[in-house]
Scaffold this motif. Sequence first.
Motif, PDB file in Angstrom:
ATOM      1  N   THR A  30     -23.023 -15.741   8.368  1.00 60.04           N
ATOM      2  CA  THR A  30     -23.789 -15.060   9.411  1.00 60.04           C
ATOM      3  C   THR A  30     -23.286 -15.426  10.806  1.00 60.04           C
ATOM      4  N   ALA A  31     -22.868 -16.683  11.006  1.00 60.23           N
ATOM      5  CA  ALA A  31     -22.370 -17.102  12.320  1.00 60.23           C
ATOM      6  C   ALA A  31     -21.066 -16.395  12.666  1.00 60.23           C
ATOM      7  N   ALA A  32     -20.191 -16.240  11.677  1.00 60.91           N
ATOM      8  CA  ALA A  32     -18.931 -15.530  11.922  1.00 60.91           C
ATOM      9  C   ALA A  32     -19.200 -14.080  12.317  1.00 60.91           C
ATOM     10  N   ASP A  33     -20.139 -13.441  11.623  1.00 56.96           N
ATOM     11  CA  ASP A  33     -20.496 -12.061  11.963  1.00 56.96           C
ATOM     12  C   ASP A  33     -21.096 -11.985  13.362  1.00 56.96           C
ATOM     13  N   TYR A  34     -21.941 -12.949  13.708  1.00 54.98           N
ATOM     14  CA  TYR A  34     -22.589 -12.935  15.022  1.00 54.98           C
ATOM     15  C   TYR A  34     -21.561 -13.069  16.141  1.00 54.98           C
ATOM     16  N   GLY A  42     -14.746 -10.205  18.874  1.00 54.43           N
ATOM     17  CA  GLY A  42     -13.682  -9.712  18.002  1.00 54.43           C
ATOM     18  C   GLY A  42     -13.158 -10.811  17.100  1.00 54.43           C
ATOM     19  N   LEU A  43     -12.508 -10.410  16.030  1.00 58.78           N
ATOM     20  CA  LEU A  43     -12.042 -11.378  15.051  1.00 58.78           C
ATOM     21  C   LEU A  43     -11.002 -12.347  15.606  1.00 58.78           C
ATOM     22  N   THR A  44     -10.056 -11.814  16.379  1.00 64.30           N
ATOM     23  CA  THR A  44      -8.959 -12.657  16.858  1.00 64.30           C
ATOM     24  C   THR A  44      -9.451 -13.757  17.785  1.00 64.30           C
ATOM     25  N   LEU A  85     -13.415 -16.334   8.563  1.00 60.44           N
ATOM     26  CA  LEU A  85     -12.623 -15.577   9.536  1.00 60.44           C
ATOM     27  C   LEU A  85     -11.194 -15.355   9.060  1.00 60.44           C
ATOM     28  N   ILE A  86     -10.617 -16.308   8.343  1.00 65.73           N
ATOM     29  CA  ILE A  86      -9.257 -16.135   7.823  1.00 65.73           C
ATOM     30  C   ILE A  86      -9.204 -14.930   6.900  1.00 65.73           C
ATOM     31  N   THR A  87     -10.156 -14.874   5.974  1.00 67.08           N
ATOM     32  CA  THR A  87     -10.198 -13.737   5.049  1.00 67.08           C
ATOM     33  C   THR A  87     -10.470 -12.441   5.780  1.00 67.08           C
ATOM     34  N   ASP A  88     -11.432 -12.458   6.712  1.00 67.74           N
ATOM     35  CA  ASP A  88     -11.767 -11.244   7.464  1.00 67.74           C
ATOM     36  C   ASP A  88     -10.575 -10.739   8.272  1.00 67.74           C
ATOM     37  N   PHE A  94      -5.194  -6.949   9.238  1.00 73.02           N
ATOM     38  CA  PHE A  94      -3.873  -6.736   8.638  1.00 73.02           C
ATOM     39  C   PHE A  94      -3.909  -5.826   7.420  1.00 73.02           C
ATOM     40  N   GLY A  95      -5.087  -5.382   7.033  1.00 69.04           N
ATOM     41  CA  GLY A  95      -5.196  -4.408   5.952  1.00 69.04           C
ATOM     42  C   GLY A  95      -4.834  -4.925   4.576  1.00 69.04           C
TER      43      GLY A  95
END
Length: 255
Positions: A30-34, A42-44, A85-88, A94-95
């Motif tokens: 949930t924290a990563a999504d937040y 953003g993810l990066t 985050l690594i997986t996301d 990177f698809g």
Amino acid sequence: MEPTVLENRVPQVTADFWIIKLLAVTMGETAADYLAVNLGLGLTATSVIMASILVAALFTQFGQQRYVPWAYWLSVVLISVVGTLITDNLVDNFGVPLEVTTGIFTAALIGTFAMWYASEKTLSIHSIYTNRRETFYWLAILFTFALGTAAGDLVSERFGLGYGSAGVLFGMVIASLSLGYFFLGLNSILGFWLVYILTRPLGASFGDLLSQPKEFGGMGFGTIATSVGFLAAISLIVIYMTVTRKPETIEAYQQ
């Protein structure tokens, strides 16, 4: 040569260990999504920030040379976020398909265990008393979180089970492994690491179930309320662990 009495640097595997582990991995989701979505980082950017904080936390953890609850569990919470985050990043930026990421992190985890065993002749978490062993330990944990995220998303999203059903499925597998350990002689090290991996998608499934909007199959509590609630529960258990902790000592011959 007289043995040197050392403290194990990681906690004993008890009921409160698994409770806080499940809370930590749920919060990691949930924290990563937040951070990435709700705050708009953003993810990066989120990945760079959280990885930097994790490195600082691990430096603190290694510096303790023993198990200190707040330092250890802070590292677990942060590595849970970074593993997610690594997986996301692989999937969203990177698809890379979830099937491939699951395979990649499975291979990475097996490779870590192989190098760990080749170097130390053990995978036991009851004798983590050197920097090298602790490095293998945290590397394995990072890959368990990344693998658990990939496998959990694969089952709940790609296979269409939904968050609740996926959580029940992973819970049943964990229960089966527990029965195998207590009644059928399942190897304790193998059982520990399998359950450690599976608590990640279990926690993530229930984290998504609580935080995601109702139209997406969640309960709509939101990432803020869910993360804060789990953080409060983690903090209380860490305080309890700190008050009641008894050192786990090891006799080792130092070269």
